[in-house]
Design a protein around this motif. Sequence first.
Motif, PDB file in Angstrom:
ATOM      1  N   PHE A   1       0.744  -1.219  -0.131  1.00 20.40           N
ATOM      2  CA  PHE A   1      -0.330   0.370  -0.245  1.00 20.40           C
ATOM      3  C   PHE A   1       1.188   1.214  -0.020  1.00 20.40           C
ATOM      4  N   GLU A   2       0.502   2.000  -1.123  1.00 22.09           N
ATOM      5  CA  GLU A   2       1.528   3.287  -1.134  1.00 22.09           C
ATOM      6  C   GLU A   2       0.626   4.625  -0.672  1.00 22.09           C
ATOM      7  N   VAL A   3       1.197   4.829   0.714  1.00 18.77           N
ATOM      8  CA  VAL A   3      -0.087   5.425   1.341  1.00 18.77           C
ATOM      9  C   VAL A   3       0.622   6.995   0.826  1.00 18.77           C
ATOM     10  N   ARG A   4       0.556   8.125   0.711  1.00 11.30           N
ATOM     11  CA  ARG A   4       0.810   9.372  -0.243  1.00 11.30           C
ATOM     12  C   ARG A   4      -0.325  10.387   0.668  1.00 11.30           C
ATOM     13  N   ASN A   5      -0.049  11.820   1.329  1.00  9.75           N
ATOM     14  CA  ASN A   5      -0.211  12.608   1.878  1.00  9.75           C
ATOM     15  C   ASN A   5      -0.102  14.327   0.937  1.00  9.75           C
ATOM     16  N   ASN A   6      -1.724  13.981   0.221  1.00 12.98           N
ATOM     17  CA  ASN A   6      -2.391  15.344  -0.897  1.00 12.98           C
ATOM     18  C   ASN A   6      -2.073  16.454  -0.220  1.00 12.98           C
ATOM     19  N   CYS A   7      -2.252  17.050   0.935  1.00 16.77           N
ATOM     20  CA  CYS A   7      -2.860  17.531   2.399  1.00 16.77           C
ATOM     21  C   CYS A   7      -2.009  18.247   2.197  1.00 16.77           C
ATOM     22  N   GLN A   8      -2.656  20.164   1.922  1.00 17.53           N
ATOM     23  CA  GLN A   8      -1.232  20.977   2.885  1.00 17.53           C
ATOM     24  C   GLN A   8      -0.951  21.163   4.074  1.00 17.53           C
ATOM     25  N   GLN A   9      -1.685  20.146   5.088  1.00 12.45           N
ATOM     26  CA  GLN A   9      -0.688  20.521   6.217  1.00 12.45           C
ATOM     27  C   GLN A   9      -0.474  18.581   6.280  1.00 12.45           C
ATOM     28  N   PRO A  10       0.347  18.350   7.125  1.00 15.98           N
ATOM     29  CA  PRO A  10       1.284  17.041   7.774  1.00 15.98           C
ATOM     30  C   PRO A  10      -0.092  16.262   8.476  1.00 15.98           C
ATOM     31  N   VAL A  11       0.224  14.920   7.891  1.00 14.33           N
ATOM     32  CA  VAL A  11      -0.820  13.972   8.624  1.00 14.33           C
ATOM     33  C   VAL A  11       0.191  12.853   8.582  1.00 14.33           C
ATOM     34  N   TRP A  12      -0.632  11.968  10.035  1.00 15.35           N
ATOM     35  CA  TRP A  12       0.230  11.525  10.868  1.00 15.35           C
ATOM     36  C   TRP A  12      -0.333  10.265  10.885  1.00 15.35           C
ATOM     37  N   ALA A  13      -0.374   9.443   9.846  1.00 18.04           N
ATOM     38  CA  ALA A  13      -0.256   8.497   8.881  1.00 18.04           C
ATOM     39  C   ALA A  13      -0.013   7.230   9.840  1.00 18.04           C
ATOM     40  N   ALA A  14      -1.243   5.987   9.560  1.00 17.42           N
ATOM     41  CA  ALA A  14      -1.465   5.033  10.700  1.00 17.42           C
ATOM     42  C   ALA A  14      -1.680   3.961  10.127  1.00 17.42           C
TER      43      ALA A  14
ATOM     44  N   PHE B   1     -15.496  -3.691  -2.314  1.00 22.53           N
ATOM     45  CA  PHE B   1     -14.761  -4.032  -2.569  1.00 22.53           C
ATOM     46  C   PHE B   1     -13.922  -4.689  -3.320  1.00 22.53           C
ATOM     47  N   THR B   2     -13.606  -5.778  -4.975  1.00 28.50           N
ATOM     48  CA  THR B   2     -12.427  -7.088  -4.606  1.00 28.50           C
ATOM     49  C   THR B   2     -11.518  -6.681  -5.275  1.00 28.50           C
ATOM     50  N   CYS B   3     -10.020  -7.239  -5.238  1.00 29.66           N
ATOM     51  CA  CYS B   3      -9.280  -7.198  -6.935  1.00 29.66           C
ATOM     52  C   CYS B   3      -8.478  -8.552  -6.192  1.00 29.66           C
ATOM     53  N   PRO B   4      -8.134  -9.213  -8.108  1.00 35.10           N
ATOM     54  CA  PRO B   4      -7.544 -10.029  -7.207  1.00 35.10           C
ATOM     55  C   PRO B   4      -6.271 -10.275  -6.235  1.00 35.10           C
ATOM     56  N   THR B   5      -6.079 -11.186  -5.951  1.00 34.21           N
ATOM     57  CA  THR B   5      -4.549 -11.459  -4.454  1.00 34.21           C
ATOM     58  C   THR B   5      -3.643 -11.120  -5.480  1.00 34.21           C
ATOM     59  N   GLY B   6      -3.070 -10.083  -4.875  1.00 31.82           N
ATOM     60  CA  GLY B   6      -0.882  -9.893  -5.569  1.00 31.82           C
ATOM     61  C   GLY B   6      -0.984  -8.692  -6.324  1.00 31.82           C
ATOM     62  N   THR B   7      -2.569  -7.912  -6.292  1.00 35.34           N
ATOM     63  CA  THR B   7      -3.080  -6.671  -6.296  1.00 35.34           C
ATOM     64  C   THR B   7      -2.003  -6.142  -5.506  1.00 35.34           C
ATOM     65  N   ASN B   8      -1.385  -4.408  -6.125  1.00 37.23           N
ATOM     66  CA  ASN B   8      -1.160  -3.931  -5.100  1.00 37.23           C
ATOM     67  C   ASN B   8      -1.660  -2.388  -5.280  1.00 37.23           C
ATOM     68  N   TYR B   9      -1.972  -1.279  -3.671  1.00 36.53           N
ATOM     69  CA  TYR B   9      -2.724  -0.186  -3.673  1.00 36.53           C
ATOM     70  C   TYR B   9      -1.891   1.068  -3.532  1.00 36.53           C
ATOM     71  N   LYS B  10      -3.171   1.816  -3.604  1.00 42.90           N
ATOM     72  CA  LYS B  10      -2.602   3.257  -3.017  1.00 42.90           C
ATOM     73  C   LYS B  10      -3.128   3.969  -2.012  1.00 42.90           C
ATOM     74  N   VAL B  11      -3.035   3.912  -1.217  1.00 45.45           N
ATOM     75  CA  VAL B  11      -4.390   5.327   0.115  1.00 45.45           C
ATOM     76  C   VAL B  11      -3.870   6.794  -0.138  1.00 45.45           C
ATOM     77  N   ILE B  12      -4.849   7.414  -0.289  1.00 39.53           N
ATOM     78  CA  ILE B  12      -4.222   9.539  -1.086  1.00 39.53           C
ATOM     79  C   ILE B  12      -4.910  10.068   0.833  1.00 39.53           C
ATOM     80  N   PHE B  13      -4.384  10.927   1.362  1.00 38.81           N
ATOM     81  CA  PHE B  13      -4.956  11.809   1.770  1.00 38.81           C
ATOM     82  C   PHE B  13      -5.529  12.767   0.762  1.00 38.81           C
ATOM     83  N   CYS B  14      -6.371  13.218   0.867  1.00 40.81           N
ATOM     84  CA  CYS B  14      -6.770  14.801   0.076  1.00 40.81           C
ATOM     85  C   CYS B  14      -5.971  14.290  -1.405  1.00 40.81           C
TER      86      CYS B  14
END
Length: 232
Positions: free
Chosen positions: A30-43, A218-231
């Motif tokens: 999971f590529e976690v990205r912060n696109n917000c103008q302020q810091p985000v403390w990802a968890a 929602f579903t994807c085949p196992t072996g898929t990679n993901y992105k989680v984007i804030f803002c």
Amino acid sequence: MDSLKSTPTIFFLFAFVTLNFAIVSKAATFEVRNNCQQPVWAASSAPGKPASGRRLGQGETWTVTADPGTTQGRIWGRTNCNFDGSGRGSCETGDCNGALECTSYGQAPNTLAEYTIGGFANQDFIDISVIDGFNLPMEFSSNSPQCSRVIRCVGNIIGECPAQLRMNNACNGPCPVLKTEEHCCNSGNCQPTDLSRFFKQRCPDAYSYPKDDPTSLFTCPTGTNYKVIFCP
């Protein structure tokens, strides 16, 4: 002769099973990205997994991995945090027992990316949930050719939040605030409410109450990679 003829068949069957097992057993990233103008403390948190958390400035990314068989995984963003050199402190939203690296789920309200990796029929199950409220706009998408799923929650939930759920820089969920069976659905038998519809109208892809599976899981085949984007 029969045994000699069967050898190639056995070999290719073994190779197929081994290859298939390798594909199915691949960890998800999971590529976690912060696109917000302020810091985000990802968890990130999942049962039995090590403590995990990271401060992300605008444009910064963080990679989380999850092995097949991981269930009840969550990724979320915390806001307005202060931590000391030992990683102890607090956050205005999404706090996890005052720790920079979370070993537990975050405190409501927080927008959640939820996942199970390598579930039924070699499928990953992914969703965004606002059952515990909303603190950051979020996009959860696949990052692999075999699945092009994109789910988003970017509505003006904080600006239009109902008075009984309103908080500083967040909108809490009906269950954490009201704690009623109607909103928490502990029996597993519940229907949408006016408050859950408020969230659903603004984030149609997201879980708005516990039985919201048909339009939110929602579903994807196992072996898929993901992105989680804030803002996003």
